[in-house]
Structure formats: structure tokens, C-alpha cells
Scaffold this active site. Sequence first.
Site, PDB file in Angstrom:
ATOM      1  N   GLU A  40       0.848  -1.187   0.000  1.00  0.00           N
ATOM      2  CA  GLU A  40       0.000   0.000   0.000  1.00  0.00           C
ATOM      3  C   GLU A  40       0.880   1.233   0.000  1.00  0.00           C
ATOM      4  O   GLU A  40       1.910   1.287   0.670  1.00  0.00           O
ATOM      5  CB  GLU A  40      -0.952   0.034   1.198  1.00  0.00           C
ATOM      6  CG  GLU A  40      -0.284   0.367   2.522  1.00  0.00           C
ATOM      7  CD  GLU A  40      -1.268   0.634   3.656  1.00  0.00           C
ATOM      8  OE1 GLU A  40      -1.462   1.822   3.999  1.00  0.00           O
ATOM      9  OE2 GLU A  40      -1.797  -0.325   4.228  1.00  0.00           O
ATOM     10  N   LYS A 128      -8.072  -3.841  10.118  1.00  0.00           N
ATOM     11  CA  LYS A 128      -6.714  -3.412  10.436  1.00  0.00           C
ATOM     12  C   LYS A 128      -6.681  -3.071  11.921  1.00  0.00           C
ATOM     13  O   LYS A 128      -7.249  -2.068  12.344  1.00  0.00           O
ATOM     14  CB  LYS A 128      -6.352  -2.200   9.578  1.00  0.00           C
ATOM     15  CG  LYS A 128      -5.063  -1.501   9.964  1.00  0.00           C
ATOM     16  CD  LYS A 128      -4.855  -0.266   9.083  1.00  0.00           C
ATOM     17  CE  LYS A 128      -3.715   0.609   9.577  1.00  0.00           C
ATOM     18  NZ  LYS A 128      -3.485   1.767   8.692  1.00  0.00           N
TER      19      LYS A 128
END
Length: 206
Positions: A40, A128
Site C-alpha cells: 500500500e 486493520k
Amino acid sequence: MNLLDALRTHRLLAIVRGTDPEAALASVLTLADAGVALVEVSLTTADALTVLRRARAALGPGYGLGAGTVLTADDARLAAEAGAAFLVTPALAPSVATAGQLGLPVLAGALTPTEVVQATTAGAVAVKLFPASLGGPDYLRALRDPFPGTAFVPVGGVDAAGARDYLARGAVAVGVGSPLLGDAPSGGDLAALRERAAAFRAAVAA
């Protein structure tokens, strides 16, 4: 992409965040070349959208490239236009709903049990756990009791040893920023990044 399957398969998500767009791009490409399959690019990176576009062009449509620190609906749309295949948020932000509208999988940030419920209800394919360092692997194990079906990805202060501990306690993958990237996205040593990538890949494979 099927983000959940990719997380379960590769077990490592690299997080690129830096002050130098060229160095950030070089870091993404180095990670990909070193066998890290999920990366990411944080939108806090200098000129992050350009980094995303150039990385997507270089790596092709099938590579697991996403955008992180995606907070607003506009962030989500711009990241998708730049080539992000998935979105990552640090919290329950408006971008989570927008990701669903765009058909992009989202890894949504949460810490408390209430936030875990909210994240999964909002459509996150995985949670997350951030900042994971606040509770460590034991906190993840405690969360897994009431949420055995939730896919957790601890992020925040995860080193190679910690990665093994989190995975042993039921994480589907770990997200790693500075312990893996070091100063590479701001102009640091790419050879050292390659070595750390090998060490982390070995840690998550153990």
C-alpha cells in the site's frame, strides 16, 4: 482483487510512506521485485497519487497495489482512479462506504470491540488492528475469542518477531511500515530494503 484471499496467502502487507516521490516509487518496485505481493502507498506520501499511477503502470494490472490512509470519499475516488486495487484506512472513515460504492475491497482500521463490529458491518473485508502496539499479540488473542470469524491484520510497530507472534495468535496477515521500509521511501538504502523484505517474508512463512 480478492483482498482477503491475498492477505491469507501472502500474510504480509508492506506500507510505503515517505517524503520523496521518486524514492517511494523505487521502494514499491523494489518490494515487488523482492517478492512482496501486497503493497500500500499511504496517501501521506509526497505526491502519493502520482506514485500510485506510476507504480501501477510499471507493475501491471494484476499486482496487489493499494492506497493507505484513505480517509475521505474524495481520497477513495482519487486512489481508485490512480490504480489502487484496494483501500486501507486507519479508522472508520467515510472512505469505507465509498470503497463499497466503487467496488473496491477495504481494510478498515479499528481498535476496540465496538469498532470491530462497526468496521465489519460497514463492509470491510478485514480489520486493520491499529495501533496494534497498544495491546500486542495478547490483545489480538483476546479479540479473537468474541470475533472468531473476523480477519485481523495488526499494523503499528510490527517487527519480524512480532509478525510471527501475531500470526500465531490468529492474524491473517500483518501490515508493516517503518520496520520493513526504514528510510527507503525518503531516499534511503534500497539494498537494505531488499534484505529486510527477505527477512520479513521468511518470518511470515515460518
